[in-house]
Scaffold this motif. Structure first.
Motif, mmCIF file in Angstrom:
data_model
loop_
_atom_site.group_PDB
_atom_site.id
_atom_site.type_symbol
_atom_site.label_atom_id
_atom_site.label_comp_id
_atom_site.label_asym_id
_atom_site.label_seq_id
_atom_site.Cartn_x
_atom_site.Cartn_y
_atom_site.Cartn_z
ATOM 1 N N VAL A 81 5.324 -4.533 7.093
ATOM 2 C CA VAL A 81 4.167 -3.682 7.367
ATOM 3 C C VAL A 81 2.926 -4.517 7.082
ATOM 4 C CG1 VAL A 81 2.972 -1.533 6.823
ATOM 5 C CG2 VAL A 81 5.475 -1.639 6.688
ATOM 6 N N LEU A 82 2.113 -4.733 8.095
ATOM 7 C CA LEU A 82 0.951 -5.609 7.982
ATOM 8 C C LEU A 82 -0.317 -4.855 8.372
ATOM 9 C CD1 LEU A 82 2.500 -8.740 9.753
ATOM 10 C CD2 LEU A 82 2.343 -8.312 7.298
ATOM 11 N N GLY A 83 -1.355 -5.041 7.553
ATOM 12 C CA GLY A 83 -2.648 -4.433 7.851
ATOM 13 C C GLY A 83 -2.975 -3.220 7.014
ATOM 14 N N SER A 84 -2.009 -2.717 6.249
ATOM 15 C CA SER A 84 -2.271 -1.497 5.474
ATOM 16 C C SER A 84 -3.186 -1.741 4.281
ATOM 17 C CB SER A 84 -0.953 -0.882 5.000
ATOM 18 O OG SER A 84 -0.236 -1.781 4.170
ATOM 19 N N GLY A 135 10.323 -3.702 -5.760
ATOM 20 C CA GLY A 135 10.373 -2.760 -6.867
ATOM 21 C C GLY A 135 9.093 -1.986 -7.096
ATOM 22 N N THR A 136 7.954 -2.542 -6.703
ATOM 23 C CA THR A 136 6.677 -1.883 -6.914
ATOM 24 C C THR A 136 5.666 -2.431 -5.930
ATOM 25 O OG1 THR A 136 4.997 -1.327 -8.597
ATOM 26 C CG2 THR A 136 5.850 -3.577 -8.604
ATOM 27 N N ARG A 137 4.549 -1.739 -5.802
ATOM 28 C CA ARG A 137 3.519 -2.188 -4.871
ATOM 29 C C ARG A 137 2.862 -3.450 -5.397
ATOM 30 N NH1 ARG A 137 0.799 1.900 -5.294
ATOM 31 N NH2 ARG A 137 -1.131 1.217 -6.276
ATOM 32 N N GLY A 138 2.658 -4.440 -4.505
ATOM 33 C CA GLY A 138 2.039 -5.697 -4.919
ATOM 34 C C GLY A 138 1.448 -6.417 -3.727
ATOM 35 N N GLU A 139 1.727 -7.705 -3.634
ATOM 36 C CA GLU A 139 1.196 -8.501 -2.532
ATOM 37 C C GLU A 139 1.945 -8.246 -1.224
ATOM 38 O OE1 GLU A 139 -1.525 -10.410 -2.636
ATOM 39 O OE2 GLU A 139 -1.773 -9.647 -4.675
ATOM 40 N N GLY A 140 3.135 -7.679 -1.327
ATOM 41 C CA GLY A 140 3.900 -7.397 -0.124
ATOM 42 C C GLY A 140 4.427 -8.638 0.557
ATOM 43 N N HIS A 154 0.850 -1.196 0.000
ATOM 44 C CA HIS A 154 0.000 0.000 0.000
ATOM 45 C C HIS A 154 0.884 1.244 0.000
ATOM 46 C CE1 HIS A 154 -3.096 2.905 1.149
ATOM 47 N NE2 HIS A 154 -3.987 1.990 0.880
ATOM 48 N N ASN A 155 0.359 2.342 -0.551
ATOM 49 C CA ASN A 155 1.126 3.583 -0.617
ATOM 50 C C ASN A 155 1.477 4.152 0.751
ATOM 51 O OD1 ASN A 155 1.319 3.809 -3.423
ATOM 52 N ND2 ASN A 155 -0.677 4.803 -3.592
ATOM 53 N N VAL A 156 0.740 3.747 1.766
ATOM 54 C CA VAL A 156 0.981 4.286 3.101
ATOM 55 C C VAL A 156 2.175 3.615 3.788
ATOM 56 C CG1 VAL A 156 -0.422 2.724 4.535
ATOM 57 C CG2 VAL A 156 -0.289 5.152 5.125
#
Length: 240
Positions: A168-171, A138-143, A69-71
């Motif tokens: 980071v979990l929960g975002s 490299g980019t936003r995804g499943e994290g 997530h962007n946050v």
């Protein structure tokens, strides 16, 4: 002719052409960014921070952060015990965000090319004993750290800085009702810092083969940390 770190031949030292002299990202600016992040993240959400004591109190450090997530970046900036300079895609530096992000010590990077200026600035942060934040996917995804780019290994092996895994979990579990692009206001977001580790094998090699091997070691460490973080926080992988 020197080669880009992602294109070196096996057995050859991987390095880059010298970049033009550039002013390093401001450490004071990054501290201002950290303070802004503290206010925003604790004001909008309910962060729960685990393992922050594991972050070395001085010297160069690389935060390897999962990204769903962007946050996530602002959240880490706001809860980390030290000011952080993140590598951020150039597309985010638009309008008033350009001078703002630059002013708080963040590093603009062009992901489509070998961005020598960004690499020089990032290495400069580490050489000055600062904290460099990287999203190794490299980019936003499943994290989930399932696919890593070679950049993290390059910076870690080249600088010798230890890597601190950050989960980071929960975002990305739910969308906010008032602001669709953010998690629900006052929702809990967990940030779990792991044990620092060295990416290199101790030989000092910076060949393409050495970087590939370092990337494999890094992925195992980051995946293990993410699994431990989920157990510690009670969050299941299916929710992320």
């Amino acid at each position: 002719m020197r080669r880009h770190p992602g294109r070196g031949e096996a057995g050859r030292e991987v390095s880059l052409p010298a970049a033009p002299s550039e002013k390093l990202p401001s450490r004071r600016g990054a501290e201002v960014g950290r303070r802004i992040g503290v206010g925003l993240m604790h004001g909008l959400f309910r962060p729960r921070v685990l393992g922050a004591w594991k972050v070395p109190t001085s010297g160069p450090v690389i935060f390897a952060v999962n990204h769903s997530h962007n946050v996530d970046g602002p959240m880490v900036m706001g809860v980390a015990p030290r000011p952080t300079h993140f590598l951020i895609k150039k597309e985010a530096f638009v309008g008033p965000l350009d001078p703002f992000l630059t002013g708080i010590g963040q590093v603009k990077v062009d992901r489509a090319t070998a961005d020598r200026t960004a690499i020089t600035r990032a290495l400069g942060v580490l050489e000055a004993g600062g904290v460099l934040g990287i999203f190794p996917e490299g980019t936003r995804g499943e994290g989930d750290f399932a696919s890593l780019r070679a950049g993290l290994a390059y910076f870690a092996v080249r600088s010798g800085a230890p890597i601190v895994p950050v989960a980071v979990l929960g975002s990305s579990e739910k969308r906010g009702r008032l602001i669709k692009g953010l998690p629900p206001l006052r929702s809990r977001i967990d940030v779990v810092f792991g044990e620092p580790f060295d990416a290199g094998d101790g030989s000092g090699r910076r060949t393409r083969t050495a970087l590939d091997e370092a990337t494999e070691r890094i992925q195992k460490q980051l995946t293990s940390h993410l699994e431990n973080a989920r157990r510690l926080t009670g969050r299941q992988a299916t929710l992320e």
